[in-house]
Write a protein that holds these residues in place. Structure first.
Motif, short mmCIF file in Angstrom:
data_model
loop_
_atom_site.label_atom_id
_atom_site.label_comp_id
_atom_site.label_asym_id
_atom_site.label_seq_id
_atom_site.Cartn_x
_atom_site.Cartn_y
_atom_site.Cartn_z
N ARG A 18 0.88 -1.17 0.00
CA ARG A 18 0.00 0.00 0.00
C ARG A 18 0.91 1.22 0.00
O ARG A 18 1.77 1.34 0.87
CB ARG A 18 -0.92 -0.01 1.21
CG ARG A 18 -2.05 -1.02 1.03
CD ARG A 18 -2.69 -1.30 2.33
NE ARG A 18 -1.62 -1.62 3.28
CZ ARG A 18 -1.66 -2.62 4.14
NH1 ARG A 18 -2.70 -3.38 4.23
NH2 ARG A 18 -0.67 -2.87 4.96
N LEU A 19 0.72 2.08 -0.98
CA LEU A 19 1.52 3.29 -1.11
C LEU A 19 0.66 4.47 -0.66
O LEU A 19 -0.34 4.80 -1.30
CB LEU A 19 1.98 3.47 -2.56
CG LEU A 19 2.73 4.76 -2.91
CD1 LEU A 19 3.92 5.00 -2.01
CD2 LEU A 19 3.14 4.73 -4.38
N PHE A 20 1.04 5.09 0.47
CA PHE A 20 0.29 6.21 1.04
C PHE A 20 0.93 7.53 0.62
O PHE A 20 2.10 7.77 0.88
CB PHE A 20 0.25 6.11 2.57
CG PHE A 20 -0.48 4.89 3.04
CD1 PHE A 20 -1.84 4.74 2.83
CD2 PHE A 20 0.20 3.88 3.70
CE1 PHE A 20 -2.51 3.61 3.27
CE2 PHE A 20 -0.46 2.74 4.13
CZ PHE A 20 -1.82 2.60 3.92
N VAL A 21 0.12 8.37 -0.03
CA VAL A 21 0.55 9.67 -0.54
C VAL A 21 -0.37 10.72 0.08
O VAL A 21 -1.59 10.63 -0.05
CB VAL A 21 0.44 9.72 -2.08
CG1 VAL A 21 0.85 11.08 -2.62
CG2 VAL A 21 1.29 8.61 -2.70
N ARG A 22 0.22 11.71 0.75
CA ARG A 22 -0.61 12.76 1.39
C ARG A 22 -1.35 13.61 0.37
O ARG A 22 -2.46 14.05 0.61
CB ARG A 22 0.25 13.66 2.26
CG ARG A 22 0.60 13.07 3.58
CD ARG A 22 1.26 14.07 4.45
NE ARG A 22 2.37 14.72 3.73
CZ ARG A 22 3.38 15.32 4.29
NH1 ARG A 22 3.45 15.41 5.59
NH2 ARG A 22 4.33 15.86 3.58
N ASP A 23 -0.72 13.87 -0.77
CA ASP A 23 -1.32 14.73 -1.78
C ASP A 23 -2.33 13.97 -2.63
O ASP A 23 -2.51 12.77 -2.47
CB ASP A 23 -0.23 15.33 -2.67
CG ASP A 23 0.69 16.27 -1.90
OD1 ASP A 23 0.21 16.92 -0.95
OD2 ASP A 23 1.88 16.35 -2.26
N ALA A 24 -2.93 14.68 -3.57
CA ALA A 24 -3.94 14.07 -4.44
C ALA A 24 -3.33 13.19 -5.52
O ALA A 24 -4.01 12.32 -6.07
CB ALA A 24 -4.79 15.16 -5.09
N VAL A 25 -2.05 13.41 -5.84
CA VAL A 25 -1.39 12.62 -6.89
C VAL A 25 0.02 12.26 -6.47
O VAL A 25 0.65 12.96 -5.66
CB VAL A 25 -1.33 13.37 -8.24
CG1 VAL A 25 -2.72 13.61 -8.80
CG2 VAL A 25 -0.57 14.67 -8.12
N LEU A 26 0.52 11.19 -7.02
CA LEU A 26 1.91 10.77 -6.85
C LEU A 26 2.77 11.64 -7.76
O LEU A 26 2.49 11.74 -8.97
CB LEU A 26 2.03 9.29 -7.23
CG LEU A 26 3.41 8.67 -7.19
CD1 LEU A 26 3.96 8.68 -5.77
CD2 LEU A 26 3.33 7.23 -7.70
N GLN A 27 3.77 12.30 -7.21
CA GLN A 27 4.64 13.19 -7.98
C GLN A 27 5.79 12.37 -8.58
O GLN A 27 6.84 12.21 -7.96
CB GLN A 27 5.19 14.31 -7.10
CG GLN A 27 4.13 15.21 -6.52
CD GLN A 27 3.39 15.98 -7.60
OE1 GLN A 27 3.98 16.47 -8.54
NE2 GLN A 27 2.08 16.06 -7.46
N ALA A 28 5.56 11.81 -9.75
CA ALA A 28 6.56 10.99 -10.43
C ALA A 28 6.36 11.13 -11.93
O ALA A 28 5.30 11.57 -12.39
CB ALA A 28 6.42 9.53 -10.00
#
Length: 187
Positions: A73-83
């Protein structure tokens, strides 16, 4: 173990991973809380792990763990993954990765070893059991104490900031070594 007197020094001490800043975080370090042991991904085969971070290092870690057989599970605080787009697509398409945006890790639980996370996300707060948590929320330069701008001190590689790539760090080291040589030539 001692001191050396010199007229110039190139400081290339790298970086340290940033913590989440949660109570008891240090207690779980190496006991279920990790940073980026990419080479040990196979150790987590058939286990449930979480990665927290919103950038490319977190995406790479999630993919490495999933490819090694972990449920991630990849938890990202923002709305999108910055990659970059290909990396975001690979994360989204991987069957063993669940991408959870707008979700923050707010607490760590366990007796002696990390066993669960407390989370805050779009559906409120919840508890999530995990076998491990990989924290990739940023890095800071690992620098000894000295005044910035000290004559004869040249900071290179990841300690200087910028893109954290081996080739960039090597080039930075070479450039700073050349600057140090020029500085010594002027003395």
């Amino acid at each position: 173990e001692g001191s050396v007197r010199t007229r110039a020094a190139v400081v290339a001490t790298g970086t340290d991973f940033l913590p989440l800043g949660l109570p008891n975080e240090e207690r779980f370090q190496g006991r279920g809380l990790e940073h980026a042991p990419f080479e040990a991904a196979s150790r987590w085969r058939n286990r449930s792990v979480a990665v927290v971070g919103g950038g490319e290092p977190a995406a790479h870690q999630a993919l490495r763990l999933a490819e090694a057989g972990a449920r991630v599970r990849l938890f990202v605080r923002d709305a999108v993954l910055q990659a970059v787009v290909p990396l975001r697509r690979a994360v989204a398409a991987h069957p063993r990765i669940a991408l959870c945006t707008r979700t923050a890790v707010t607490g760590l639980e366990g007796e002696g070893r990390l066993r669960a996370l407390r989370l805050r996300g779009p559906r409120g707060t919840r508890r999530e059991p995990v076998d491990a948590l990989f924290v990739l929320v940023g890095q800071r330069p690992r620098l000894p104490r000295f005044e910035r701008g000290t004559p004869g001190v040249f900071i290179a590689g990841d300690a200087a900031g910028g893109a954290r790539q081996t080739a960039v760090a090597a080039g930075s080291g070479l450039a700073q070594a050349m600057d140090a040589a020029a500085y010594l030539g002027r003395l």
